[in-house]
Design an enzyme around this catalytic site. Sequence first.
Site, PDB file in Angstrom:
ATOM      1  N   GLY A  70       7.889  -6.677  -4.170  1.00  0.00           N
ATOM      2  CA  GLY A  70       6.540  -7.229  -4.114  1.00  0.00           C
ATOM      3  C   GLY A  70       5.735  -6.913  -5.375  1.00  0.00           C
ATOM      4  O   GLY A  70       4.995  -7.768  -5.876  1.00  0.00           O
ATOM      5  N   SER A  71       5.876  -5.708  -5.885  1.00  0.00           N
ATOM      6  CA  SER A  71       5.093  -5.315  -7.065  1.00  0.00           C
ATOM      7  C   SER A  71       5.437  -6.197  -8.255  1.00  0.00           C
ATOM      8  O   SER A  71       4.550  -6.686  -8.960  1.00  0.00           O
ATOM      9  CB  SER A  71       5.370  -3.847  -7.427  1.00  0.00           C
ATOM     10  OG  SER A  71       4.995  -3.008  -6.362  1.00  0.00           O
ATOM     11  N   ASN A 151      -2.761  -4.287   3.654  1.00  0.00           N
ATOM     12  CA  ASN A 151      -1.738  -3.308   4.029  1.00  0.00           C
ATOM     13  C   ASN A 151      -2.301  -2.065   4.695  1.00  0.00           C
ATOM     14  O   ASN A 151      -1.569  -1.332   5.353  1.00  0.00           O
ATOM     15  CB  ASN A 151      -0.906  -2.909   2.806  1.00  0.00           C
ATOM     16  CG  ASN A 151      -1.756  -2.567   1.603  1.00  0.00           C
ATOM     17  OD1 ASN A 151      -2.501  -3.397   1.094  1.00  0.00           O
ATOM     18  ND2 ASN A 151      -1.678  -1.332   1.168  1.00  0.00           N
ATOM     19  N   GLN A 179       2.600  -8.118   3.359  1.00  0.00           N
ATOM     20  CA  GLN A 179       2.430  -7.592   4.720  1.00  0.00           C
ATOM     21  C   GLN A 179       2.537  -8.682   5.783  1.00  0.00           C
ATOM     22  O   GLN A 179       2.635  -8.385   6.976  1.00  0.00           O
ATOM     23  CB  GLN A 179       1.076  -6.892   4.860  1.00  0.00           C
ATOM     24  CG  GLN A 179       0.992  -5.560   4.134  1.00  0.00           C
ATOM     25  CD  GLN A 179       1.849  -4.476   4.770  1.00  0.00           C
ATOM     26  OE1 GLN A 179       2.069  -4.452   5.981  1.00  0.00           O
ATOM     27  NE2 GLN A 179       2.343  -3.561   3.953  1.00  0.00           N
ATOM     28  N   SER A 199       8.260  -9.172   0.010  1.00  0.00           N
ATOM     29  CA  SER A 199       9.167  -8.057  -0.238  1.00  0.00           C
ATOM     30  C   SER A 199      10.027  -7.797   0.995  1.00  0.00           C
ATOM     31  O   SER A 199       9.509  -7.663   2.108  1.00  0.00           O
ATOM     32  CB  SER A 199       8.347  -6.807  -0.574  1.00  0.00           C
ATOM     33  OG  SER A 199       9.204  -5.708  -0.752  1.00  0.00           O
ATOM     34  N   HIS A 201      11.769  -5.235   2.142  1.00  0.00           N
ATOM     35  CA  HIS A 201      11.764  -3.988   2.925  1.00  0.00           C
ATOM     36  C   HIS A 201      10.585  -3.870   3.884  1.00  0.00           C
ATOM     37  O   HIS A 201      10.518  -2.929   4.676  1.00  0.00           O
ATOM     38  CB  HIS A 201      11.875  -2.755   2.007  1.00  0.00           C
ATOM     39  CG  HIS A 201      10.629  -2.366   1.278  1.00  0.00           C
ATOM     40  ND1 HIS A 201       9.811  -1.358   1.727  1.00  0.00           N
ATOM     41  CD2 HIS A 201      10.069  -2.817   0.140  1.00  0.00           C
ATOM     42  CE1 HIS A 201       8.800  -1.200   0.870  1.00  0.00           C
ATOM     43  NE2 HIS A 201       8.943  -2.084  -0.096  1.00  0.00           N
ATOM     44  N   THR A 237      21.365  -9.480 -14.080  1.00  0.00           N
ATOM     45  CA  THR A 237      22.336  -9.875 -13.066  1.00  0.00           C
ATOM     46  C   THR A 237      21.703  -9.748 -11.680  1.00  0.00           C
ATOM     47  O   THR A 237      21.082  -8.738 -11.362  1.00  0.00           O
ATOM     48  CB  THR A 237      23.592  -8.982 -13.158  1.00  0.00           C
ATOM     49  OG1 THR A 237      24.106  -9.110 -14.473  1.00  0.00           O
ATOM     50  CG2 THR A 237      24.641  -9.389 -12.148  1.00  0.00           C
ATOM     51  N   CYS A 324       0.865   4.510  -1.365  1.00  0.00           N
ATOM     52  CA  CYS A 324       0.783   4.688  -2.815  1.00  0.00           C
ATOM     53  C   CYS A 324      -0.330   5.641  -3.209  1.00  0.00           C
ATOM     54  O   CYS A 324      -0.310   6.212  -4.277  1.00  0.00           O
ATOM     55  CB  CYS A 324       0.563   3.349  -3.499  1.00  0.00           C
ATOM     56  SG  CYS A 324       1.553   2.043  -2.785  1.00  0.00           S
TER      57      CYS A 324
HETATM   58  C1  LIG Z   1       4.407  -2.877  -0.069  1.00  0.00           C
HETATM   59  C2  LIG Z   1       3.427  -3.810  -0.707  1.00  0.00           C
HETATM   60  C3  LIG Z   1       3.584  -4.236  -2.041  1.00  0.00           C
HETATM   61  C4  LIG Z   1       4.673  -3.702  -2.926  1.00  0.00           C
HETATM   62  O1  LIG Z   1       5.942  -4.177  -2.581  1.00  0.00           O
HETATM   63  P1  LIG Z   1       7.235  -3.413  -3.150  1.00  0.00           P
HETATM   64  O2  LIG Z   1       8.369  -4.275  -2.748  1.00  0.00           O
HETATM   65  O3  LIG Z   1       7.257  -2.076  -2.497  1.00  0.00           O
HETATM   66  O4  LIG Z   1       7.069  -3.340  -4.634  1.00  0.00           O
HETATM   67  C5  LIG Z   1       2.676  -5.131  -2.549  1.00  0.00           C
HETATM   68  N1  LIG Z   1       1.661  -5.605  -1.796  1.00  0.00           N
HETATM   69  C6  LIG Z   1       1.473  -5.235  -0.527  1.00  0.00           C
HETATM   70  C7  LIG Z   1       0.352  -5.805   0.262  1.00  0.00           C
HETATM   71  C8  LIG Z   1       2.348  -4.322   0.063  1.00  0.00           C
HETATM   72  O5  LIG Z   1       2.157  -3.935   1.331  1.00  0.00           O
END
Ligand SMILES: *Cc1c(COP(=O)(O)O)cnc(C)c1O
Length: 395
Positions: A70-71, A151, A179, A199, A201, A237, A324
């Site tokens: 996500g970042s 989040n 989220q 993202s 995870h 890759t 974070c």
């Molecule tokens: C977790 C999160 C991210 C970051 O995602 P990552 O895959 O951990 O880099 C960005 N934005 C929101 C709203 C998140 O909850």
Amino acid sequence: MQVYLDNAATTKMSRAAIDAMMPYFEEVYGNPSSLHSMGQQAKEVLDEARSTVAACLGAAPNEIYFTSGGSEADNQAILSAAAIGARKGKKHFITTAFEHHAVLHTLKKLEKDGYEVTYLPVGREGNITAEQVEKAIREDTCLVTTMTANNEIGSVLPIAEIGAVCRARKVPFHTDAVQAVGHIPVNVAEMNVDMLSLSAHKFHGPKGVGVLYARRGIFLSSLIEGGAQERGKRAGTENLAGIVGLAAALKEATDHLAENMAKVTALRDKLIAGLGAIPHSVLNGDKVSRLPGNVHFCFEGIEGESLLLLLDSYGVEASSGSACTSGSLDPSHVLLAIGHPHEIAHGSLRLSLSEYTTEDEIDFALQVIPTVVERLRGMSPIWRDKVNGIKPFLL
Ligand SMILES: *Cc1c(COP(=O)(O)O)cnc(C)c1O
């Protein structure tokens, strides 16, 4: 009993996602750019995953760019808008005061390079309106970026309305939907978005893999130079197993969305009702427009870090808000944005549920949390002053 209530930080992988990934570690481990059979087999799997993801989001496969999470997707969306904006003399961004740091810190960096950013204030209920966005749009606005769901406090923003405003004013619109995806309906066409981040995870997929959706015709610059992967927009890759895991987790979440939402919402509301009975507590975030799995309270007279540690010792794993920012003593920027004084913002607790959360676990949390809050208050001199009327209660 160990109860994991920190699913907004990350989730347990689903069995389906793990099983889907395994063959790509030891059977089909070719590089999708290789011309031989195993490479081409990997390429086919990659294409298939891209199509699956696109179908889940209502997008076309060539609008999907795989990233490391996500970042990275947030960074790429914002920096792309900055690059094309600079060429057109447009250097103004609009965002909200309660975005994830992947968005806020990227914008902060751009401010140092001469860009201007409007941070829309967030209301007490933890939301913003499309009207606020409309009023902030200027001739030189190069991007509006507002998250789909917050989040920390779980508010779900009126994205389709904000998107409609942006489209009418011909301003590109990005949303950080990390989220939201896998938890509430997300469809890029219905939401009127030009770019969207997600993202894996956060919805039971693997860590370290995400997606930037970019509508056809939207300019993208690359963060990483090298090979021609992801149509020249993201060299390196491909993380094939991760991408397959992402697609499997997204498909599973999408297929079971309605039933999961109903189940998780019911548990969430039970938890909110129980914790709301604790005196001098307040529920944060939008009461109605809220993520199914989010519960977020402030307890007066409590220090968030001690609360988390004591809860952990009882077996309840939670968070004060943003994973974070924990580790720093600054109160959450989200809680300050919704107007809490520092004193209240320090006593926050976020409990985030998933479809794996059981009613027994919620009942256990409802036994433990009020006990722990009471114990901590009993040890606090500030609390004693409040009880004795020496200091006023704020909540
Ligand atoms: C977790 C999160 C991210 C970051 O995602 P990552 O895959 O951990 O880099 C960005 N934005 C929101 C709203 C998140 O909850």
